[in-house]
Design an enzyme around this catalytic site. Structure first.
Site, PDB file in Angstrom:
ATOM      1  N   GLY A   9       0.816  -1.141   0.044  1.00 38.07           N
ATOM      2  CA  GLY A   9       0.038   0.182   0.129  1.00 38.07           C
ATOM      3  C   GLY A   9       0.973   1.301  -0.001  1.00 38.07           C
ATOM      4  O   GLY A   9       2.041   1.044   0.176  1.00 38.07           O
ATOM      5  N   ARG A  34      -1.417 -10.123  -1.825  1.00 41.97           N
ATOM      6  CA  ARG A  34      -1.094 -10.552  -2.880  1.00 41.97           C
ATOM      7  C   ARG A  34       0.417 -10.349  -3.097  1.00 41.97           C
ATOM      8  O   ARG A  34       0.797  -9.401  -2.638  1.00 41.97           O
ATOM      9  CB  ARG A  34      -1.661 -10.090  -4.273  1.00 41.97           C
ATOM     10  CG  ARG A  34      -2.942 -10.697  -4.718  1.00 41.97           C
ATOM     11  CD  ARG A  34      -3.682 -10.016  -5.653  1.00 41.97           C
ATOM     12  NE  ARG A  34      -4.362  -8.705  -5.573  1.00 41.97           N
ATOM     13  CZ  ARG A  34      -5.355  -8.612  -4.605  1.00 41.97           C
ATOM     14  NH1 ARG A  34      -6.299  -9.756  -4.185  1.00 41.97           N
ATOM     15  NH2 ARG A  34      -5.742  -7.484  -4.226  1.00 41.97           N
ATOM     16  N   TYR A 138     -15.446   3.982   7.941  1.00 37.91           N
ATOM     17  CA  TYR A 138     -14.022   3.842   8.290  1.00 37.91           C
ATOM     18  C   TYR A 138     -13.564   4.399   9.623  1.00 37.91           C
ATOM     19  O   TYR A 138     -12.728   3.942  10.360  1.00 37.91           O
ATOM     20  CB  TYR A 138     -13.301   4.893   7.109  1.00 37.91           C
ATOM     21  CG  TYR A 138     -11.989   4.868   7.149  1.00 37.91           C
ATOM     22  CD1 TYR A 138     -11.035   4.038   6.977  1.00 37.91           C
ATOM     23  CD2 TYR A 138     -11.328   6.029   7.384  1.00 37.91           C
ATOM     24  CE1 TYR A 138      -9.631   4.007   7.061  1.00 37.91           C
ATOM     25  CE2 TYR A 138      -9.953   6.379   7.416  1.00 37.91           C
ATOM     26  CZ  TYR A 138      -9.074   5.365   7.097  1.00 37.91           C
ATOM     27  OH  TYR A 138      -7.674   5.630   7.235  1.00 37.91           O
TER      28      TYR A 138
END
Ligand code: SER
Length: 312
Positions: A9, A34, A138
């Site tokens: 990220g 991944r 969030y």
């Protein structure tokens, strides 16, 4: 060994580079959902879904992890569209990491956000201790995460440290699904196309920080003496605030033909619920927090690197 979750990220890429620079590649395990497309030679990678406790424990055991930078998470705009995903990744993720940290005696860094604040929080110079009633899922996950951090620090004596990040501006990896992403997009579009359509109004002012300072904050708080950490939810930290129009003007000073138009979408309401500026005096007092980049230094450095990246 040190574990980074969510290492592909926006923050993870730069944090991994900084840790490798200071400790060498052998001390670090970078993980994400991944494998990244490009692997850096000499670096250790693995796949980790933080929502599975067994996987978290397995990795910690197998690599003898002593410190975790738990960066895997869903950002605000994606979280509004997929609230269940946000809850699962952000809350169950941090819960699993903290539980595992308790069992295997790991230190933890976890990022909270200015999104813990909401419409009822004082907007200017938002204090460390104030109303945290966010309007977004969030924000709800970040408040919950902060309370879990405090609970585990107090009840299980785990050394957990956290900062509330403002919007982070960087060029190495794109942010994904955040409300503050416009501040990054504006640079890339300005260099590539000379124009940008911004998804918040020109008056929208938010606290922001340049990535080198975000990395510095993580390393500084983790290096600080345990007894100086008096906040076990999460520390306010700040660098500068600007409106979309002010950033556009700063870019135009360097690219005179740059034009910016404004077409606010659903992210406007999220931005409007967040503070304009943050009081970070507690972080400054407790662990000497100071940012190095002001707005002009950030804009100069961003343009240099974005031009290099886009070969312009
Ligand atoms: N930058 C983040 C976002 O916009 C806030 O933590 O979602």
């Amino acid at each position: 060994m040190i574990l980074i979750t969510g290492a592909s990220g926006q923050i993870g890429i730069d944090l991994a580079d900084a840790l490798v620079d200071s400790l060498g590649p052998d001390q670090l395990l970078v993980t994400d959902l991944r494998m990244p497309e490009k692997l850096r030679p000499g670096r250790k990678y693995d796949v980790l879904d933080v929502t599975y406790m067994e996987s978290v424990e397995k990795i910690i055991q197998a690599h003898n992890i002593h410190t975790i930078y738990h960066l895997a998470g869903i950002l605000s705009a994606t979280g509004e569209r997929h609230p269940e995903l946000a809850w699962n990744v952000n809350v169950n993720g941090v819960r699993n990491i903290l539980e595992a940290a308790k069992r295997y005696k790991c230190r933890v860094f976890w990022p909270s956000s200015i999104a813990v604040f909401g419409p009822t929080t004082p907007k200017v110079n938002t204090p460390q201790e104030t109303v945290t009633e966010p309007g977004t899922m969030y924000g709800a996950t970040k408040v919950t995460g902060e309370l879990l951090c405090k609970f585990h620090s107090n009840h299980h004596e785990i050394d957990i440290r956290s900062v509330r990040f403002p919007g982070i501006i960087s060029y190495s990896a794109p942010p994904g699904g955040g409300t503050t992403d416009w501040a990054v997009d504006m640079f890339f579009q300005a260099v590539e196309h000379g124009s940008y359509t911004c998804f918040v109004t020109k008056e929208t002012r938010l606290p922001m920080m340049y990535m080198p300072d975000a990395v510095k904050s993580m390393l500084d708080i983790m290096d600080a003496d345990h007894k100086n950490i008096t906040v076990r939810t999460s520390y306010n930290i700040a660098a500068f605030s600007f409106s979309a129009e002010e950033l556009a003007a700063a870019i135009r000073k360097r690219i005179p033909t740059f034009t910016c138009t404004y077409a606010p979408d659903f992210r406007q309401a999220i931005a409007d619920s967040w503070p304009e500026s943050i009081d970070d005096s507690r972080a400054r007092k407790d662990w000497d927090w100071t940012p190095e980049y002001d707005l002009d230094a950030m804009v100069d450095d961003m343009l240099l690197h974005v031009r290099k990246k886009l070969q312009k």
